[in-house]
Design a protein around this motif. Structure first.
Motif, short mmCIF file in Angstrom:
data_model
loop_
_atom_site.label_atom_id
_atom_site.label_comp_id
_atom_site.label_asym_id
_atom_site.label_seq_id
_atom_site.Cartn_x
_atom_site.Cartn_y
_atom_site.Cartn_z
N PRO A 12 21.49 21.75 -7.48
CA PRO A 12 21.72 22.13 -8.87
C PRO A 12 20.39 21.85 -9.52
O PRO A 12 19.50 21.10 -9.35
CB PRO A 12 22.61 20.69 -9.11
N LYS A 13 20.34 22.74 -10.63
CA LYS A 13 18.99 22.68 -11.36
C LYS A 13 18.82 21.23 -11.81
O LYS A 13 19.72 20.46 -12.70
CB LYS A 13 19.01 23.51 -12.46
N GLY A 14 17.51 20.73 -11.78
CA GLY A 14 17.19 19.55 -12.26
C GLY A 14 17.21 18.16 -11.16
O GLY A 14 16.59 17.19 -11.45
N THR A 15 17.93 18.43 -10.14
CA THR A 15 17.97 17.48 -9.07
C THR A 15 16.71 17.60 -8.10
O THR A 15 16.23 18.50 -8.02
CB THR A 15 19.31 17.51 -8.31
N ASN A 70 0.84 -1.25 0.25
CA ASN A 70 0.07 0.03 0.01
C ASN A 70 0.77 1.23 -0.01
O ASN A 70 0.59 2.05 0.68
CB ASN A 70 -1.01 -0.06 1.27
N SER A 71 1.90 1.06 -0.92
CA SER A 71 2.92 2.41 -0.78
C SER A 71 2.98 2.75 -2.23
O SER A 71 2.82 1.96 -3.28
CB SER A 71 4.11 1.81 -0.14
N ARG A 72 3.23 4.09 -2.51
CA ARG A 72 3.47 4.67 -3.80
C ARG A 72 4.17 6.09 -4.00
O ARG A 72 3.94 6.62 -2.71
CB ARG A 72 2.24 4.74 -4.60
N VAL A 73 4.96 6.45 -5.03
CA VAL A 73 5.44 7.71 -5.07
C VAL A 73 3.96 8.73 -5.25
O VAL A 73 3.32 8.39 -6.22
CB VAL A 73 6.28 7.68 -6.38
N LEU A 74 4.24 9.91 -4.63
CA LEU A 74 3.04 10.81 -4.93
C LEU A 74 3.56 11.80 -5.94
O LEU A 74 2.99 12.28 -6.64
CB LEU A 74 2.79 11.25 -3.60
N ALA A 75 4.74 12.42 -5.42
CA ALA A 75 5.41 13.50 -6.54
C ALA A 75 6.76 13.56 -6.19
O ALA A 75 7.36 13.15 -5.09
CB ALA A 75 4.51 14.68 -5.96
N VAL A 76 7.34 14.17 -7.05
CA VAL A 76 8.92 14.53 -7.08
C VAL A 76 9.13 15.84 -7.60
O VAL A 76 8.45 16.24 -8.74
CB VAL A 76 9.66 13.59 -7.83
N THR A 77 9.54 16.79 -6.90
CA THR A 77 10.14 18.28 -7.24
C THR A 77 11.21 18.33 -7.09
O THR A 77 12.13 18.02 -6.51
CB THR A 77 9.28 19.35 -5.79
N ARG A 78 12.01 19.00 -8.33
CA ARG A 78 13.18 19.28 -8.55
C ARG A 78 13.57 20.68 -8.58
O ARG A 78 12.75 21.61 -8.63
CB ARG A 78 13.38 18.73 -10.13
N TYR A 79 14.86 20.91 -8.34
CA TYR A 79 15.45 22.45 -8.07
C TYR A 79 15.23 22.97 -9.48
O TYR A 79 15.61 22.23 -10.27
CB TYR A 79 16.85 22.10 -7.39
N GLY A 80 15.26 24.36 -9.30
CA GLY A 80 15.02 24.91 -10.66
C GLY A 80 16.30 25.89 -10.59
O GLY A 80 17.12 25.88 -10.10
#
Length: 157
Positions: A43-46, A27-37
């Motif tokens: 670093p941008k994109g990480t 009952n687990s899952r990825v909800l969202a990933v936010t990256r640096y701009g």
């Protein structure tokens, strides 16, 4: 949205940790990933933050740099109904980490977990103090909890 969400500060392995935890718990899952701009500070994109569910509980992981480290002062308790469940979580979460005393371990990211069979709490809360003390003494000698050994200690000599 849940009222309280555990927030885990990683140096630079938040996404790896999230994927590792999601692979272990049902009952687990990825909800969202936010990256640096462009504005940083990473670093941008990480990956900046990784939001995920573990067995229905929401967590957030941050790549915040090496400023803070995990300690056993904060841990996550995994309540287990059987020895098979204890064994499974113990094996998966301790892989690449460290096994500590009395149901505690640190995973490969340094996060502390307690893999606790629910019967342990029942045995430790027995109204007969001698039974509870025998269970406590047996537990203090263990790393991963052995339910059968606890039950033998509870029953006495």
């Amino acid at each position: 949205m849940q009222k309280i969400t555990p927030f885990l500060w990683f140096d630079d392995r938040a996404e790896e940790a999230m994927n590792f935890y999601v692979s272990i718990f049902r009952n687990s899952r990825v909800l969202a990933v936010t990256r640096y701009g462009d504005a940083g500070p990473g670093p941008k994109g990480t990956v900046m933050t990784a939001n995920f569910l573990l067995d229905g509980q929401e967590f957030v992981a941050l790549n915040g740099g090496p400023t803070y480290q995990f300690t056993p002062a904060i841990s996550f308790v995994v309540n287990c109904e059987s020895q098979e469940e204890v064994d499974e979580f113990w094996e998966k979460l301790s892989a690449g980490g460290r096994e500590d005393q009395c149901a505690w371990l640190q995973d490969k990211f340094g996060v502390s977990w307690q893999i606790v069979p629910t019967v342990l709490v029942k045995l430790l809360n027995d109204p007969d103090p001698l039974k509870a003390q025998r269970v406590m003494a047996a537990m203090m000698k263990m790393k991963k909890i052995d339910i059968a050994a606890l039950q033998r200690a509870y029953g006495g000599p």
